[in-house]
Design a protein around this motif. Structure first.
Motif, mmCIF file in Angstrom:
data_model
loop_
_atom_site.group_PDB
_atom_site.id
_atom_site.type_symbol
_atom_site.label_atom_id
_atom_site.label_comp_id
_atom_site.label_asym_id
_atom_site.label_seq_id
_atom_site.Cartn_x
_atom_site.Cartn_y
_atom_site.Cartn_z
ATOM 1 N N ARG A 1 -16.303 -1.045 0.936
ATOM 2 C CA ARG A 1 -16.956 -0.217 -0.081
ATOM 3 C C ARG A 1 -15.947 0.610 -0.854
ATOM 4 N NH1 ARG A 1 -20.772 2.991 3.195
ATOM 5 N NH2 ARG A 1 -20.683 4.367 1.387
ATOM 6 N N ALA A 2 -14.729 0.757 -0.322
ATOM 7 C CA ALA A 2 -13.623 1.432 -1.006
ATOM 8 C C ALA A 2 -12.436 0.469 -0.957
ATOM 9 C CB ALA A 2 -13.289 2.754 -0.336
ATOM 10 N N PRO A 3 -12.462 -0.585 -1.784
ATOM 11 C CA PRO A 3 -11.466 -1.652 -1.675
ATOM 12 C C PRO A 3 -10.076 -1.309 -2.204
ATOM 13 C CG PRO A 3 -12.974 -2.130 -3.463
ATOM 14 C CD PRO A 3 -13.480 -0.886 -2.784
ATOM 15 N N THR A 4 -9.941 -0.175 -2.902
ATOM 16 C CA THR A 4 -8.626 0.183 -3.445
ATOM 17 C C THR A 4 -8.271 1.628 -3.073
ATOM 18 O OG1 THR A 4 -9.619 0.809 -5.558
ATOM 19 C CG2 THR A 4 -8.783 -1.444 -5.381
ATOM 20 N N PRO A 5 -8.071 1.894 -1.782
ATOM 21 C CA PRO A 5 -7.725 3.258 -1.375
ATOM 22 C C PRO A 5 -6.343 3.641 -1.899
ATOM 23 C CG PRO A 5 -7.510 1.764 0.480
ATOM 24 C CD PRO A 5 -8.113 0.977 -0.651
ATOM 25 N N ALA A 6 -6.112 4.935 -1.987
ATOM 26 C CA ALA A 6 -4.822 5.449 -2.442
ATOM 27 C C ALA A 6 -3.705 5.027 -1.483
ATOM 28 C CB ALA A 6 -4.882 6.968 -2.536
ATOM 29 N N PHE A 7 -2.505 4.916 -2.042
ATOM 30 C CA PHE A 7 -1.341 4.503 -1.245
ATOM 31 C C PHE A 7 -1.175 5.383 -0.009
ATOM 32 C CE2 PHE A 7 3.071 5.276 -0.132
ATOM 33 C CZ PHE A 7 3.468 4.009 0.263
ATOM 34 N N PHE A 8 -1.230 6.709 -0.189
ATOM 35 C CA PHE A 8 -0.987 7.594 0.945
ATOM 36 C C PHE A 8 -2.087 7.509 1.993
ATOM 37 C CE2 PHE A 8 1.814 9.355 -2.299
ATOM 38 C CZ PHE A 8 3.000 9.357 -1.591
ATOM 39 N N THR A 9 -3.272 7.115 1.608
ATOM 40 C CA THR A 9 -4.350 6.874 2.564
ATOM 41 C C THR A 9 -4.013 5.651 3.410
ATOM 42 O OG1 THR A 9 -5.998 7.862 1.109
ATOM 43 C CG2 THR A 9 -6.814 6.337 2.800
ATOM 44 N N VAL A 10 -3.585 4.582 2.753
ATOM 45 C CA VAL A 10 -3.192 3.361 3.473
ATOM 46 C C VAL A 10 -2.002 3.648 4.382
ATOM 47 C CG1 VAL A 10 -2.363 0.988 3.230
ATOM 48 C CG2 VAL A 10 -4.118 1.865 1.673
ATOM 49 N N ALA A 11 -1.021 4.392 3.876
ATOM 50 C CA ALA A 11 0.170 4.713 4.675
ATOM 51 C C ALA A 11 -0.204 5.522 5.910
ATOM 52 C CB ALA A 11 1.183 5.463 3.819
ATOM 53 N N ALA A 12 -1.098 6.491 5.759
ATOM 54 C CA ALA A 12 -1.519 7.309 6.896
ATOM 55 C C ALA A 12 -2.262 6.472 7.929
ATOM 56 C CB ALA A 12 -2.395 8.470 6.414
ATOM 57 N N LEU A 13 -3.124 5.572 7.465
ATOM 58 C CA LEU A 13 -3.849 4.697 8.393
ATOM 59 C C LEU A 13 -2.896 3.743 9.096
ATOM 60 C CD1 LEU A 13 -7.039 3.972 6.300
ATOM 61 C CD2 LEU A 13 -6.955 5.085 8.543
ATOM 62 N N ALA A 14 -1.950 3.188 8.364
ATOM 63 C CA ALA A 14 -0.975 2.282 8.974
ATOM 64 C C ALA A 14 -0.214 3.002 10.088
ATOM 65 C CB ALA A 14 -0.011 1.745 7.914
ATOM 66 N N GLU A 15 0.225 4.214 9.816
ATOM 67 C CA GLU A 15 0.954 4.975 10.835
ATOM 68 C C GLU A 15 0.072 5.260 12.045
ATOM 69 O OE1 GLU A 15 3.422 9.139 11.436
ATOM 70 O OE2 GLU A 15 2.876 8.495 9.418
ATOM 71 N N ALA A 16 -1.153 5.668 11.804
ATOM 72 C CA ALA A 16 -2.077 5.989 12.903
ATOM 73 C C ALA A 16 -2.375 4.760 13.760
ATOM 74 C CB ALA A 16 -3.377 6.563 12.347
ATOM 75 N N LEU A 17 -2.314 3.581 13.150
ATOM 76 C CA LEU A 17 -2.649 2.345 13.868
ATOM 77 C C LEU A 17 -1.419 1.571 14.335
ATOM 78 C CD1 LEU A 17 -5.557 1.243 11.536
ATOM 79 C CD2 LEU A 17 -5.756 2.010 13.916
ATOM 80 N N GLY A 18 -0.232 2.102 14.075
ATOM 81 C CA GLY A 18 0.985 1.425 14.520
ATOM 82 C C GLY A 18 1.326 0.199 13.701
ATOM 83 N N LEU A 19 0.891 0.176 12.457
ATOM 84 C CA LEU A 19 1.205 -0.939 11.562
ATOM 85 C C LEU A 19 2.315 -0.515 10.615
ATOM 86 C CD1 LEU A 19 -2.442 -1.844 10.455
ATOM 87 C CD2 LEU A 19 -1.018 -3.151 12.044
ATOM 88 N N SER A 20 3.167 -1.446 10.254
ATOM 89 C CA SER A 20 4.137 -1.147 9.208
ATOM 90 C C SER A 20 3.486 -1.443 7.862
ATOM 91 C CB SER A 20 5.400 -1.992 9.379
ATOM 92 O OG SER A 20 5.152 -3.334 9.010
ATOM 93 N N LEU A 21 3.999 -0.828 6.818
ATOM 94 C CA LEU A 21 3.477 -1.130 5.486
ATOM 95 C C LEU A 21 3.775 -2.578 5.131
ATOM 96 C CD1 LEU A 21 4.175 2.170 3.550
ATOM 97 C CD2 LEU A 21 2.002 1.302 4.403
ATOM 98 N N ASP A 22 4.869 -3.134 5.650
ATOM 99 C CA ASP A 22 5.158 -4.558 5.438
ATOM 100 C C ASP A 22 4.044 -5.420 6.034
ATOM 101 O OD1 ASP A 22 7.542 -4.126 4.069
ATOM 102 O OD2 ASP A 22 8.768 -4.276 5.885
ATOM 103 N N ASP A 23 3.566 -5.048 7.220
ATOM 104 C CA ASP A 23 2.456 -5.782 7.846
ATOM 105 C C ASP A 23 1.218 -5.739 6.948
ATOM 106 O OD1 ASP A 23 3.950 -6.281 10.161
ATOM 107 O OD2 ASP A 23 3.145 -4.507 11.217
ATOM 108 N N VAL A 24 0.939 -4.560 6.416
ATOM 109 C CA VAL A 24 -0.241 -4.402 5.558
ATOM 110 C C VAL A 24 -0.109 -5.274 4.311
ATOM 111 C CG1 VAL A 24 -1.587 -2.763 4.190
ATOM 112 C CG2 VAL A 24 -0.709 -2.083 6.429
#
Length: 83
Positions: free
Chosen positions: A51-74
């Motif tokens: 429902r929010a298919p284009t979240p802000a970069f810093f939102t994605v970065a924060a989620l990636a960090e919280a989940l142990g994902l690298s931005l490269d993985d994303v």
């Protein structure tokens, strides 16, 4: 300001992001992951469900960090595939 409608490709990329986040979250609750990323659970729910298919970069970065994902993985998981 009127927002330009999303393309089918952008919606698909948002769905892939949501799937990646749900899978990475595993057994952790939305509340736990959202709090760890500094977001509301509703924001995480919207991203995970597309429902929010284009979240802000810093939102994605924060989620990636919280989940142990690298931005490269994303990027690898969510990038548009060549036709």
């Amino acid at each position: 300001m009127v927002r330009t409608p999303l393309t089918p490709e952008e919606r698909e990329r948002g769905e892939r992001l949501g799937t990646l986040l749900r899978e990475a979250r595993g057994g952790r609750s939305m509340v736990e992951v959202a709090a760890s990323a500094g977001l509301s659970p509703e924001t995480l729910r919207k991203i995970e469900t597309g429902r929010a298919p284009t979240p802000a970069f810093f939102t994605v970065a924060a989620l990636a960090e919280a989940l142990g994902l690298s931005l490269d993985d994303v990027v690898r998981h969510c990038a548009l595939l060549p036709a």
